[in-house]
Design an enzyme around this catalytic site. Sequence first.
Site, PDB file in Angstrom:
ATOM      1  N   LYS A 552       0.868  -1.176   0.000  1.00  0.00           N
ATOM      2  CA  LYS A 552       0.000   0.000   0.000  1.00  0.00           C
ATOM      3  C   LYS A 552       0.902   1.222   0.000  1.00  0.00           C
ATOM      4  O   LYS A 552       2.101   1.094   0.221  1.00  0.00           O
ATOM      5  CB  LYS A 552      -0.915   0.023   1.223  1.00  0.00           C
ATOM      6  CG  LYS A 552      -0.208  -0.321   2.555  1.00  0.00           C
ATOM      7  CD  LYS A 552      -1.201  -0.542   3.677  1.00  0.00           C
ATOM      8  CE  LYS A 552      -1.813  -1.915   3.701  1.00  0.00           C
ATOM      9  NZ  LYS A 552      -3.166  -1.984   3.152  1.00  0.00           N
ATOM     10  N   ARG A 553       0.334   2.382  -0.243  1.00  0.00           N
ATOM     11  CA  ARG A 553       1.151   3.578  -0.165  1.00  0.00           C
ATOM     12  C   ARG A 553       1.803   3.672   1.207  1.00  0.00           C
ATOM     13  O   ARG A 553       1.257   3.211   2.201  1.00  0.00           O
ATOM     14  CB  ARG A 553       0.295   4.825  -0.443  1.00  0.00           C
ATOM     15  CG  ARG A 553      -0.040   5.009  -1.895  1.00  0.00           C
ATOM     16  CD  ARG A 553       1.198   5.212  -2.735  1.00  0.00           C
ATOM     17  NE  ARG A 553       1.748   6.524  -2.494  1.00  0.00           N
ATOM     18  CZ  ARG A 553       1.737   7.519  -3.365  1.00  0.00           C
ATOM     19  NH1 ARG A 553       1.221   7.347  -4.568  1.00  0.00           N
ATOM     20  NH2 ARG A 553       2.254   8.693  -3.068  1.00  0.00           N
ATOM     21  N   LYS A 558      -1.000   4.142   7.913  1.00  0.00           N
ATOM     22  CA  LYS A 558      -1.106   2.731   7.509  1.00  0.00           C
ATOM     23  C   LYS A 558      -0.179   1.853   8.356  1.00  0.00           C
ATOM     24  O   LYS A 558      -0.342   0.650   8.411  1.00  0.00           O
ATOM     25  CB  LYS A 558      -0.783   2.584   6.022  1.00  0.00           C
ATOM     26  CG  LYS A 558      -1.807   3.297   5.128  1.00  0.00           C
ATOM     27  CD  LYS A 558      -1.459   3.150   3.654  1.00  0.00           C
ATOM     28  CE  LYS A 558      -2.335   3.976   2.734  1.00  0.00           C
ATOM     29  NZ  LYS A 558      -3.592   3.305   2.349  1.00  0.00           N
TER      30      LYS A 558
HETATM   31  O1  BZD Z   1      -9.139   5.282  -1.587  1.00  0.00           O
HETATM   32  C1  BZD Z   1      -7.979   5.578  -0.840  1.00  0.00           C
HETATM   33  C2  BZD Z   1      -8.227   5.277   0.615  1.00  0.00           C
HETATM   34  O2  BZD Z   1      -7.080   5.603   1.378  1.00  0.00           O
HETATM   35  C3  BZD Z   1      -8.522   3.797   0.754  1.00  0.00           C
HETATM   36  O3  BZD Z   1      -8.847   3.498   2.077  1.00  0.00           O
HETATM   37  C4  BZD Z   1      -9.682   3.429  -0.167  1.00  0.00           C
HETATM   38  O4  BZD Z   1      -9.851   2.045  -0.193  1.00  0.00           O
HETATM   39  C5  BZD Z   1      -9.427   3.915  -1.586  1.00  0.00           C
HETATM   40  C6  BZD Z   1     -10.592   3.663  -2.498  1.00  0.00           C
HETATM   41  O5  BZD Z   1     -11.768   4.152  -1.945  1.00  0.00           O
HETATM   42  N1  BZD Z   1      -7.626   6.939  -1.091  1.00  0.00           N
HETATM   43  C7  BZD Z   1      -6.749   7.222  -2.035  1.00  0.00           C
HETATM   44  O6  BZD Z   1      -6.230   6.339  -2.702  1.00  0.00           O
HETATM   45  N2  BZD Z   1      -6.496   8.542  -2.243  1.00  0.00           N
HETATM   46  C8  BZD Z   1      -5.709   8.992  -3.218  1.00  0.00           C
HETATM   47  O7  BZD Z   1      -5.115   8.240  -3.949  1.00  0.00           O
HETATM   48  C9  BZD Z   1      -5.539  10.450  -3.397  1.00  0.00           C
HETATM   49  C10 BZD Z   1      -4.965  10.884  -4.566  1.00  0.00           C
HETATM   50  C11 BZD Z   1      -4.769  12.238  -4.766  1.00  0.00           C
HETATM   51  C12 BZD Z   1      -5.146  13.143  -3.794  1.00  0.00           C
HETATM   52  C13 BZD Z   1      -5.727  12.696  -2.612  1.00  0.00           C
HETATM   53  C14 BZD Z   1      -5.918  11.349  -2.419  1.00  0.00           C
END
Ligand code: BZD
Length: 820
Positions: A552-553, A558
């Site tokens: 994950k990122r 996290k």
């Molecule tokens: O979205 C993620 C959440 O952190 C997760 O918990 C969730 O499962 C997924 C899908 O709903 N959020 C992101 O991935 N957010 C971003 O990637 C993002 C990108 C640009 C700017 C802000 C947030």
Amino acid sequence: MTELTAPKSSVTAAQFADEIRNELKYTQGVTPEQAKPADIYVATATAVRKHLMDSWMKTQQDMINGNTKAVGYLSAEFLMGKQLRNALLNSGLTDQFYAAVKELGFDAQEVIDAEYEPGLGNGGLGRLAACFIDSLASLGVPAFGYGIQYRYGIFRQEFDEEGRQVERPDYWLTNEDPWGHIDYARDQRVNFGGEVVEEAGKRVWKPAWAVRAIPVDYMVPGYESGRVNTLRLWQARSYDEFDLLTFNKSEYLDAVKPQVKAEDISKILYPEDSTEVGKELRLEQQYFFASASLHDAIRVFYGDAEKPDLTTFPDKITFQLNDTHPVIGIPELMRILIDEYGYDWDTAWDITTKTFNYTCHTLLPEALEVWPASLIGKLLPRHLEIIEKINDQFMHELEGLTDDEAKIERMRILTAGENPSVRMAYLASYAGSHVNGVAELHSQLLKDVTLRDFSDIYPAKFTNVTNGVTPRRFMKLANPGLSALITEGLGTDKWLEDLELLKNLEPLAQDDEFVKKFAKVKYDNKVRFADFAKSEYGFKLDPTTMFDTMIKRLHEYKRQALKILEVIATYADIKSGKVKVEDVTPRTVIFGAKAAPGYYLAKMTIQLINNVAKVIDNDPDVMGKLKVVFPWNYNIRVAQMLIPATELDEQISQAGKEASGTSNMKFALNGALTVGTLDGANVEIRERVGADNFFLFGMTVDEVDKMYESNYDPAKFYEADPRLKTAIDMVADGTFSNGDKETYAPLVSDWLTKDWFMTLADFTAYHDIQSQIETLYADQLEWNRKAILNVANSGYFSSDRSIEDYLDRVWMTGPLPTEK
Ligand code: BZD
């Protein structure tokens, strides 16, 4: 590797080989003898597109001529992954492909590998958009994905000698992109800057510059639906306007600057996935694709009619705002309706509010986008006026709904004071018909905390749609072994369209023969990943060890830190003899994560993980017992290899921080057991797969809140758990930095004095659950039974189900009629 698909297409392998030869000759101008795998890839992709063309055109025609409302999924990110195998699967040409390529004398894998993965997203949000458009097409719902074709996707991650992340540009378009069709004739003009003047009693925007938005169309074939939708990604180009040269500019280079700037708009994907940077270019990107997409939808449904009846617009298409990134589309639609089509404010407002819905993907306050009004005013002066008016109207409306002045003040879309700013989540919550979170717990927290005032006043708007993942890519394509076993177990492959059918696998968890077959599939997937890791990264993995994965990122919430501290503590236990080597369950701990380039502590955590990996690797005392690997540049391709090979999935975020998570769903569907907190969709996964088949640990949301209130002091936890203390001391004393105590000092200091996400407070519970995990793992039959129960009970987490929920709760539409 062969993939058994019921060939839907009547084309034979020999015919398909001819089609590939034809493309080689007439499109690319190469002979089969001259061709390289990359040529075969392009020729195949071109041939597949032709197979899909009739369905694509018919889907569009049926959408325009019929009465089925379409869905417009507005998203700054679509993290599609490679297209070839998915397109082959959905056009029923998989078997023909393997045979044809063989006939042409090529290795299928080399052809597949020739495709460069487009990384047009950061993580979960972007991948969700990709799963959703797959499901929309598979369900036969007419839909457009609208976004940006970034020239550079998410950076390519490398690690330097010291284990630090290095970001390299991802120039994914260096080679031909056979899937995208540039449609110059359907371009849109997007204006920026300038001023608003009063003309004949009307506000008229006089923009200063414009960008040409050119659509690049990608076909989105449904699985077994006969439908093909469109992903329309906009590319920014300049207008070749010569007056720029005469516009009092003597220097040619100065004169072309605006053109260069125009093309910058779609140049790069912002790599920050949770902290908003408030950059002008980002707002330009958002407006660029929102504006182009709205105009495009009007063109699609009303053609070039000069005076279309746009009061029917919300019956033609409903727009989903994927987080706040496209929310500037709200004032844009107001502007289009009022300024371009002459509607009055109230009619425009009525159309606009019926058109949009908003999905929130976060709980982190810093991730809720807020733009300085001054920036909006500079870039989009007319929109700022409209936002001001929306805010006035909103304040007025609220005064009629509540006496609570403090609440009204809190809810301002446009903040008061000296440097006002615009809260995009509030704008979306007011103007959208529906607002949803992405898992039960998340939607509840949105209602109770993040958007509480809004849910108090407009309770009916709020709903939940739990995320899902596409089983086509993440089971069928990623895990052919398990897919074949499931089909064998169920006696049908219909589960790929109706994932709840997996439930019928439940009794097979008690059938030892089936369990052994399942275990064999998992083992084979581990071997496959080990081979891949060897050739791709040079890692030597032992497939007989437990594969324990966290992908994950990289973000503090996290808690990759929790995992690596536990690894370090285990390492110390073995070294000190506290734990006997023969009692250790051999593990391979696998990390995959990119950190935002400016996120200091996240990058330091990457460096730490890499150096822990190195120290452990060089230590004969733990050889064969513990190994850490960090394959760099984690992406969809790696996910497709790694998830099926994983036995233990780590979902260990602090409760109340992960909106949903979607890899947790992919893991459960691929037969991994999860160790996790009660956060995001973990809660629902655990409910479905059963508490006995999920390793729960850690504080709950309430406990976390209480601990914040009681002035959380991480140092107490450090003092209280000797294993934790040892682990942190080792990070501090230079064990993982060649004796240098400074390298991780900021990280250590953060843990001991701040630890905002309470890694230390959950450490002991995390260790205890790991011991239970090892006990169970020792009984492979039991472990695999539980893994099968995870698969059997995760059918709910198909993105097809998510889309059906959106159709019922938010979009109020459905599939196109089928002709039978
Ligand atoms: O979205 C993620 C959440 O952190 C997760 O918990 C969730 O499962 C997924 C899908 O709903 N959020 C992101 O991935 N957010 C971003 O990637 C993002 C990108 C640009 C700017 C802000 C947030």
